[in-house]
Scaffold this motif. Structure first.
Motif, PDB file in Angstrom:
ATOM      1  N   ILE A  44       0.868  -1.176   0.000  1.00  0.00           N
ATOM      2  CA  ILE A  44       0.000   0.000   0.000  1.00  0.00           C
ATOM      3  C   ILE A  44       0.895   1.214   0.000  1.00  0.00           C
ATOM      4  O   ILE A  44       1.833   1.306   0.803  1.00  0.00           O
ATOM      5  N   VAL A  45       0.628   2.156  -0.907  1.00  0.00           N
ATOM      6  CA  VAL A  45       1.407   3.391  -0.975  1.00  0.00           C
ATOM      7  C   VAL A  45       0.475   4.596  -0.871  1.00  0.00           C
ATOM      8  O   VAL A  45      -0.659   4.551  -1.325  1.00  0.00           O
ATOM      9  N   GLY A  46       0.991   5.640  -0.268  1.00  0.00           N
ATOM     10  CA  GLY A  46       0.322   6.939  -0.231  1.00  0.00           C
ATOM     11  C   GLY A  46       1.260   7.916  -0.920  1.00  0.00           C
ATOM     12  O   GLY A  46       1.356   7.952  -2.140  1.00  0.00           O
ATOM     13  N   SER A  47       2.019   8.675  -0.110  1.00  0.00           N
ATOM     14  CA  SER A  47       3.040   9.551  -0.697  1.00  0.00           C
ATOM     15  C   SER A  47       4.288   8.760  -1.062  1.00  0.00           C
ATOM     16  O   SER A  47       5.109   9.216  -1.856  1.00  0.00           O
ATOM     17  N   CYS A  48       4.425   7.567  -0.493  1.00  0.00           N
ATOM     18  CA  CYS A  48       5.521   6.674  -0.872  1.00  0.00           C
ATOM     19  C   CYS A  48       5.347   6.261  -2.331  1.00  0.00           C
ATOM     20  O   CYS A  48       4.286   6.442  -2.913  1.00  0.00           O
ATOM     21  N   VAL A  49       6.389   5.662  -2.874  1.00  0.00           N
ATOM     22  CA  VAL A  49       6.324   5.159  -4.245  1.00  0.00           C
ATOM     23  C   VAL A  49       6.775   3.708  -4.263  1.00  0.00           C
ATOM     24  O   VAL A  49       7.721   3.328  -3.566  1.00  0.00           O
ATOM     25  N   ALA A  50       6.071   2.917  -5.051  1.00  0.00           N
ATOM     26  CA  ALA A  50       6.458   1.533  -5.307  1.00  0.00           C
ATOM     27  C   ALA A  50       6.831   1.439  -6.777  1.00  0.00           C
ATOM     28  O   ALA A  50       6.088   1.904  -7.646  1.00  0.00           O
ATOM     29  N   VAL A  51       7.984   0.869  -7.054  1.00  0.00           N
ATOM     30  CA  VAL A  51       8.448   0.664  -8.427  1.00  0.00           C
ATOM     31  C   VAL A  51       8.598  -0.824  -8.655  1.00  0.00           C
ATOM     32  O   VAL A  51       9.241  -1.526  -7.868  1.00  0.00           O
ATOM     33  N   PHE A  52       7.988  -1.296  -9.735  1.00  0.00           N
ATOM     34  CA  PHE A  52       8.068  -2.696 -10.127  1.00  0.00           C
ATOM     35  C   PHE A  52       8.876  -2.778 -11.411  1.00  0.00           C
ATOM     36  O   PHE A  52       8.598  -2.065 -12.371  1.00  0.00           O
ATOM     37  N   LEU A  53       9.891  -3.627 -11.415  1.00  0.00           N
ATOM     38  CA  LEU A  53      10.691  -3.899 -12.611  1.00  0.00           C
ATOM     39  C   LEU A  53      10.565  -5.377 -12.931  1.00  0.00           C
ATOM     40  O   LEU A  53      10.588  -6.213 -12.024  1.00  0.00           O
ATOM     41  N   SER A  79      16.874   1.116   2.063  1.00  0.00           N
ATOM     42  CA  SER A  79      15.892   1.151   0.978  1.00  0.00           C
ATOM     43  C   SER A  79      14.679   2.013   1.309  1.00  0.00           C
ATOM     44  O   SER A  79      13.702   2.011   0.569  1.00  0.00           O
ATOM     45  N   ARG A  80      14.743   2.756   2.367  1.00  0.00           N
ATOM     46  CA  ARG A  80      13.710   3.767   2.644  1.00  0.00           C
ATOM     47  C   ARG A  80      13.890   4.953   1.687  1.00  0.00           C
ATOM     48  O   ARG A  80      12.997   5.757   1.526  1.00  0.00           O
ATOM     49  N   TYR A  81      15.067   5.037   1.059  1.00  0.00           N
ATOM     50  CA  TYR A  81      15.387   6.109   0.122  1.00  0.00           C
ATOM     51  C   TYR A  81      15.340   5.576  -1.305  1.00  0.00           C
ATOM     52  O   TYR A  81      15.883   4.513  -1.602  1.00  0.00           O
ATOM     53  N   GLY A  82      14.744   6.341  -2.198  1.00  0.00           N
ATOM     54  CA  GLY A  82      14.560   5.919  -3.574  1.00  0.00           C
ATOM     55  C   GLY A  82      15.842   5.577  -4.299  1.00  0.00           C
ATOM     56  O   GLY A  82      15.902   4.562  -5.010  1.00  0.00           O
ATOM     57  N   LEU A  86      16.155   1.751  -5.506  1.00  0.00           N
ATOM     58  CA  LEU A  86      16.127   1.440  -6.933  1.00  0.00           C
ATOM     59  C   LEU A  86      17.434   0.806  -7.400  1.00  0.00           C
ATOM     60  O   LEU A  86      17.414  -0.135  -8.205  1.00  0.00           O
ATOM     61  N   ASP A  87      18.558   1.285  -6.887  1.00  0.00           N
ATOM     62  CA  ASP A  87      19.843   0.651  -7.210  1.00  0.00           C
ATOM     63  C   ASP A  87      19.859  -0.795  -6.724  1.00  0.00           C
ATOM     64  O   ASP A  87      20.312  -1.703  -7.428  1.00  0.00           O
ATOM     65  N   ASP A  88      19.349  -1.021  -5.508  1.00  0.00           N
ATOM     66  CA  ASP A  88      19.306  -2.360  -4.929  1.00  0.00           C
ATOM     67  C   ASP A  88      18.394  -3.277  -5.745  1.00  0.00           C
ATOM     68  O   ASP A  88      18.754  -4.422  -6.025  1.00  0.00           O
ATOM     69  N   LEU A  89      17.223  -2.781  -6.132  1.00  0.00           N
ATOM     70  CA  LEU A  89      16.289  -3.574  -6.933  1.00  0.00           C
ATOM     71  C   LEU A  89      16.928  -3.985  -8.252  1.00  0.00           C
ATOM     72  O   LEU A  89      16.879  -5.162  -8.635  1.00  0.00           O
ATOM     73  N   PHE A 132      11.184  11.565  -8.864  1.00  0.00           N
ATOM     74  CA  PHE A 132      12.501  10.952  -8.717  1.00  0.00           C
ATOM     75  C   PHE A 132      12.532   9.571  -9.375  1.00  0.00           C
ATOM     76  O   PHE A 132      13.459   9.248 -10.118  1.00  0.00           O
ATOM     77  N   ALA A 133      11.520   8.757  -9.099  1.00  0.00           N
ATOM     78  CA  ALA A 133      11.479   7.399  -9.648  1.00  0.00           C
ATOM     79  C   ALA A 133      11.481   7.416 -11.175  1.00  0.00           C
ATOM     80  O   ALA A 133      12.242   6.687 -11.818  1.00  0.00           O
ATOM     81  N   ILE A 134      10.661   8.260 -11.754  1.00  0.00           N
ATOM     82  CA  ILE A 134      10.565   8.314 -13.218  1.00  0.00           C
ATOM     83  C   ILE A 134      11.858   8.841 -13.826  1.00  0.00           C
ATOM     84  O   ILE A 134      12.338   8.316 -14.839  1.00  0.00           O
ATOM     85  N   ASP A 135      12.460   9.851 -13.199  1.00  0.00           N
ATOM     86  CA  ASP A 135      13.749  10.364 -13.684  1.00  0.00           C
ATOM     87  C   ASP A 135      14.831   9.286 -13.602  1.00  0.00           C
ATOM     88  O   ASP A 135      15.626   9.127 -14.534  1.00  0.00           O
ATOM     89  N   TRP A 136      14.874   8.544 -12.492  1.00  0.00           N
ATOM     90  CA  TRP A 136      15.867   7.479 -12.330  1.00  0.00           C
ATOM     91  C   TRP A 136      15.689   6.425 -13.417  1.00  0.00           C
ATOM     92  O   TRP A 136      16.667   5.987 -14.031  1.00  0.00           O
ATOM     93  N   LEU A 137      14.463   6.023 -13.664  1.00  0.00           N
ATOM     94  CA  LEU A 137      14.194   5.021 -14.700  1.00  0.00           C
ATOM     95  C   LEU A 137      14.610   5.530 -16.078  1.00  0.00           C
ATOM     96  O   LEU A 137      15.187   4.782 -16.870  1.00  0.00           O
ATOM     97  N   ASN A 138      14.330   6.785 -16.368  1.00  0.00           N
ATOM     98  CA  ASN A 138      14.752   7.376 -17.647  1.00  0.00           C
ATOM     99  C   ASN A 138      16.269   7.373 -17.776  1.00  0.00           C
ATOM    100  O   ASN A 138      16.806   7.056 -18.841  1.00  0.00           O
ATOM    101  N   GLN A 139      16.979   7.700 -16.696  1.00  0.00           N
ATOM    102  CA  GLN A 139      18.443   7.693 -16.727  1.00  0.00           C
ATOM    103  C   GLN A 139      18.993   6.286 -16.953  1.00  0.00           C
ATOM    104  O   GLN A 139      20.054   6.120 -17.550  1.00  0.00           O
TER     105      GLN A 139
END
Length: 171
Positions: A44-53, A79-82, A86-89, A132-139
């Motif tokens: 469950i996310v609110g202001s948090c973000v979940a990224v699935f790869l 992993s509380r930080y994006g 994301l690097d770990d994932l 942040f998540a979308i920018d990281w994925l684009n990079q």
């Protein structure tokens, strides 16, 4: 009963019957889960973000759930930080045999769930997290094939790691 307790009761059955679908893994903020093959995972996310790869050829995928966009270099890198999550994932999926060039992404969350911050014209935490998540994925040159971000309500996410099928419901 709290919303989190209700979700756990709904997605984590107490007994598994023969032939039943696999038990759902529930992710809390700051957690990451990866799996080769079909495995249901939820959060469950609110202001948090979940990224699935996921790698649709290798039938493997993973989900991470983070609270803040970037580690400020104070305290532990968790992993509380994006950026850390994301690097770990990505690292865990590559270790499973996924090809970076085949990875696809889905992004969820980034809502402004606190009424006090809605409509103030500034960027709230949810927006910062999702951008942040979308920018990281684009990079990383990982295409975002689905996103459910923003708004004012949280979301319950359920995903199958092998197929990438996602169910999103506002809560």
């Amino acid at each position: 009963m709290s919303l989190a307790d209700q979700l756990k009761a709904e997605i984590l059955p107490s007994a598994r019957k023969p032939g039943a679908t696999p038990r759902v893994t529930y992710l809390h903020p700051g957690q990451t889960f990866v799996h080769a093959g079909p495995a249901p995972v939820a959060t469950i996310v609110g202001s948090c973000v979940a990224v699935f790869l996921w790698d649709p050829v290798h039938n493997a995928g993973g989900l991470t759930h983070f609270l803040l966009p970037q580690w400020d270099r104070i305290g532990a890198a968790t992993s509380r930080y994006g950026d850390v999550a994301l690097d770990d994932l990505l690292e865990k999926l590559v270790a499973l045999g996924c090809q970076r060039s085949r990875l696809r992404a889905k992004v969820f969350g980034g809502a402004c769930v606190l009424k006090a911050f809605q409509g103030n014209g500034g960027k709230h935490l949810g927006t910062k997290n999702s951008e942040f998540a979308i920018d990281w994925l684009n990079q990383q040159h990982i295409p975002v094939v689905e996103q459910h971000v923003g708004g004012t309500r949280g979301r319950k996410i359920e995903i199958d790691t092998a197929s990438g099928a996602a169910s999103v419901r506002e809560v």
